[in-house]
Scaffold this motif. Structure first.
Motif, PDB file in Angstrom:
ATOM      1  N   THR A  39     -82.666   8.425 -59.168  1.00  0.00           N
ATOM      2  CA  THR A  39     -83.827   7.803 -59.810  1.00  0.00           C
ATOM      3  C   THR A  39     -83.748   7.852 -61.325  1.00  0.00           C
ATOM      4  N   GLY A  40     -82.934   8.738 -61.857  1.00  0.00           N
ATOM      5  CA  GLY A  40     -82.843   8.901 -63.299  1.00  0.00           C
ATOM      6  C   GLY A  40     -84.022   9.674 -63.887  1.00  0.00           C
ATOM      7  N   GLU A  41     -84.873  10.221 -63.021  1.00  0.00           N
ATOM      8  CA  GLU A  41     -86.031  10.974 -63.497  1.00  0.00           C
ATOM      9  C   GLU A  41     -85.629  12.406 -63.835  1.00  0.00           C
ATOM     10  N   LEU A  42     -86.275  12.921 -64.875  1.00  0.00           N
ATOM     11  CA  LEU A  42     -86.080  14.313 -65.274  1.00  0.00           C
ATOM     12  C   LEU A  42     -87.141  15.191 -64.624  1.00  0.00           C
ATOM     13  N   VAL A  43     -86.769  16.397 -64.276  1.00  0.00           N
ATOM     14  CA  VAL A  43     -87.741  17.387 -63.830  1.00  0.00           C
ATOM     15  C   VAL A  43     -87.947  18.337 -65.008  1.00  0.00           C
ATOM     16  N   THR A  44     -89.114  18.255 -65.631  1.00  0.00           N
ATOM     17  CA  THR A  44     -89.370  19.066 -66.820  1.00  0.00           C
ATOM     18  C   THR A  44     -90.612  19.940 -66.695  1.00  0.00           C
ATOM     19  N   ASP A  45     -91.418  19.731 -65.672  1.00  0.00           N
ATOM     20  CA  ASP A  45     -92.691  20.439 -65.590  1.00  0.00           C
ATOM     21  C   ASP A  45     -92.660  21.683 -64.713  1.00  0.00           C
ATOM     22  N   ASN A  46     -91.520  21.977 -64.069  1.00  0.00           N
ATOM     23  CA  ASN A  46     -91.449  23.109 -63.159  1.00  0.00           C
ATOM     24  C   ASN A  46     -90.034  23.683 -63.228  1.00  0.00           C
ATOM     25  N   ILE A  47     -89.896  24.869 -63.790  1.00  0.00           N
ATOM     26  CA  ILE A  47     -88.563  25.447 -63.997  1.00  0.00           C
ATOM     27  C   ILE A  47     -87.850  25.745 -62.686  1.00  0.00           C
ATOM     28  N   THR A  48     -88.594  26.088 -61.648  1.00  0.00           N
ATOM     29  CA  THR A  48     -87.976  26.353 -60.348  1.00  0.00           C
ATOM     30  C   THR A  48     -87.376  25.069 -59.778  1.00  0.00           C
ATOM     31  N   ALA A  49     -88.146  23.996 -59.754  1.00  0.00           N
ATOM     32  CA  ALA A  49     -87.653  22.707 -59.257  1.00  0.00           C
ATOM     33  C   ALA A  49     -86.512  22.198 -60.132  1.00  0.00           C
ATOM     34  N   ALA A  50     -86.631  22.394 -61.439  1.00  0.00           N
ATOM     35  CA  ALA A  50     -85.582  21.945 -62.360  1.00  0.00           C
ATOM     36  C   ALA A  50     -84.270  22.669 -62.074  1.00  0.00           C
ATOM     37  N   THR A  51     -84.343  23.972 -61.856  1.00  0.00           N
ATOM     38  CA  THR A  51     -83.129  24.753 -61.600  1.00  0.00           C
ATOM     39  C   THR A  51     -82.503  24.369 -60.261  1.00  0.00           C
ATOM     40  N   HIS A  52     -83.335  24.135 -59.251  1.00  0.00           N
ATOM     41  CA  HIS A  52     -82.789  23.676 -57.968  1.00  0.00           C
ATOM     42  C   HIS A  52     -82.037  22.361 -58.150  1.00  0.00           C
ATOM     43  N   LEU A  53     -82.597  21.425 -58.905  1.00  0.00           N
ATOM     44  CA  LEU A  53     -81.942  20.132 -59.111  1.00  0.00           C
ATOM     45  C   LEU A  53     -80.629  20.303 -59.871  1.00  0.00           C
ATOM     46  N   VAL A  54     -80.616  21.167 -60.874  1.00  0.00           N
ATOM     47  CA  VAL A  54     -79.372  21.446 -61.600  1.00  0.00           C
ATOM     48  C   VAL A  54     -78.312  21.979 -60.636  1.00  0.00           C
ATOM     49  N   MET A  55     -78.692  22.929 -59.808  1.00  0.00           N
ATOM     50  CA  MET A  55     -77.732  23.514 -58.864  1.00  0.00           C
ATOM     51  C   MET A  55     -77.274  22.494 -57.823  1.00  0.00           C
ATOM     52  N   GLU A  56     -78.156  21.621 -57.383  1.00  0.00           N
ATOM     53  CA  GLU A  56     -77.773  20.564 -56.443  1.00  0.00           C
ATOM     54  C   GLU A  56     -76.789  19.599 -57.109  1.00  0.00           C
ATOM     55  N   ASN A  57     -77.006  19.280 -58.375  1.00  0.00           N
ATOM     56  CA  ASN A  57     -76.073  18.412 -59.101  1.00  0.00           C
ATOM     57  C   ASN A  57     -74.702  19.072 -59.211  1.00  0.00           C
ATOM     58  N   ILE A  58     -74.694  20.356 -59.515  1.00  0.00           N
ATOM     59  CA  ILE A  58     -73.427  21.101 -59.572  1.00  0.00           C
ATOM     60  C   ILE A  58     -72.756  21.081 -58.200  1.00  0.00           C
ATOM     61  N   GLY A  59     -73.525  21.303 -57.150  1.00  0.00           N
ATOM     62  CA  GLY A  59     -72.974  21.277 -55.797  1.00  0.00           C
ATOM     63  C   GLY A  59     -72.342  19.946 -55.441  1.00  0.00           C
ATOM     64  N   ALA A  60     -72.976  18.856 -55.853  1.00  0.00           N
ATOM     65  CA  ALA A  60     -72.432  17.517 -55.567  1.00  0.00           C
ATOM     66  C   ALA A  60     -71.095  17.308 -56.277  1.00  0.00           C
ATOM     67  N   ILE A  61     -71.000  17.788 -57.498  1.00  0.00           N
ATOM     68  CA  ILE A  61     -69.747  17.646 -58.251  1.00  0.00           C
ATOM     69  C   ILE A  61     -68.658  18.508 -57.614  1.00  0.00           C
ATOM     70  N   LEU A  62     -69.009  19.733 -57.241  1.00  0.00           N
ATOM     71  CA  LEU A  62     -68.022  20.595 -56.573  1.00  0.00           C
ATOM     72  C   LEU A  62     -67.559  19.978 -55.260  1.00  0.00           C
ATOM     73  N   THR A  63     -68.472  19.393 -54.508  1.00  0.00           N
ATOM     74  CA  THR A  63     -68.105  18.740 -53.245  1.00  0.00           C
ATOM     75  C   THR A  63     -67.107  17.623 -53.498  1.00  0.00           C
ATOM     76  N   GLN A  64     -67.336  16.840 -54.546  1.00  0.00           N
ATOM     77  CA  GLN A  64     -66.404  15.754 -54.888  1.00  0.00           C
ATOM     78  C   GLN A  64     -65.010  16.311 -55.190  1.00  0.00           C
ATOM     79  N   ALA A  65     -64.981  17.527 -55.743  1.00  0.00           N
ATOM     80  CA  ALA A  65     -63.704  18.178 -56.066  1.00  0.00           C
ATOM     81  C   ALA A  65     -63.161  18.992 -54.891  1.00  0.00           C
ATOM     82  N   LYS A  66     -63.809  18.857 -53.718  1.00  0.00           N
ATOM     83  CA  LYS A  66     -63.420  19.601 -52.515  1.00  0.00           C
ATOM     84  C   LYS A  66     -63.512  21.106 -52.736  1.00  0.00           C
ATOM     85  N   ALA A  67     -64.635  21.502 -53.356  1.00  0.00           N
ATOM     86  CA  ALA A  67     -64.925  22.910 -53.603  1.00  0.00           C
ATOM     87  C   ALA A  67     -66.397  23.151 -53.299  1.00  0.00           C
ATOM     88  N   ASP A  68     -66.840  24.392 -53.457  1.00  0.00           N
ATOM     89  CA  ASP A  68     -68.256  24.715 -53.252  1.00  0.00           C
ATOM     90  C   ASP A  68     -68.613  25.924 -54.120  1.00  0.00           C
TER      91      ASP A  68
END
Length: 126
Positions: A39-68
């Motif tokens: 969606t291109g939306e930022l999560v800025t109003d909740n640090i817990t939700a923001a951190t989960h999204l950051v970690m999910e983004n990292i997970g997606a990149i690691l998956t693309q690299a065949k890592a976790d």
């Protein structure tokens, strides 16, 4: 040899860089912010939700690299407010079962797009 890692399951870079670079067995993941990849939306109003999204983004990149997350050996967490440390730490820690990576957390005056958290990681595949 350097290999570019990019996936549509994580936000596209907002500057002259790639989501990650793999050099040999080492994967250098660029700092990820709480930007929703679809969606291109930022999560800025909740640090817990923001951190989960950051970690999910990292997970997606690691998956693309065949890592976790088990392959991460080093993390850097950037916060604009160290008062958020406990909440960020709790979310971050939930993505690992044991053998936590080395890490530092630093407070910075500002982050891209006005977000409050950014995390970069280095992972090594066996």
């Amino acid at each position: 040899m350097k290999k570019v890692i990019n996936t549509t399951d994580a936000p596209a870079p907002i500057g002259p860089y790639n989501q990650a670079i793999q050099a040999g067995n080492t994967i250098f993941v660029s700092g990820q912010i709480p930007l929703h990849p679809f969606t291109g939306e930022l999560v800025t109003d909740n640090i817990t939700a923001a951190t989960h999204l950051v970690m999910e983004n990292i997970g997606a990149i690691l998956t693309q690299a065949k890592a976790d997350f088990t392959h991460i050996v080093k993390s850097t967490i950037f916060l604009t407010n160290m008062a958020d440390f406990a909440e960020v730490n709790e979310v971050y820690g939930s993505y690992f079962e044991d053998n936590f990576p080395a890490r530092e957390t630093v407070q910075v005056s500002a982050l891209p797009k006005g977000v409050s958290v950014e995390i970069s990681v280095i992972a090594v595949k066996a």
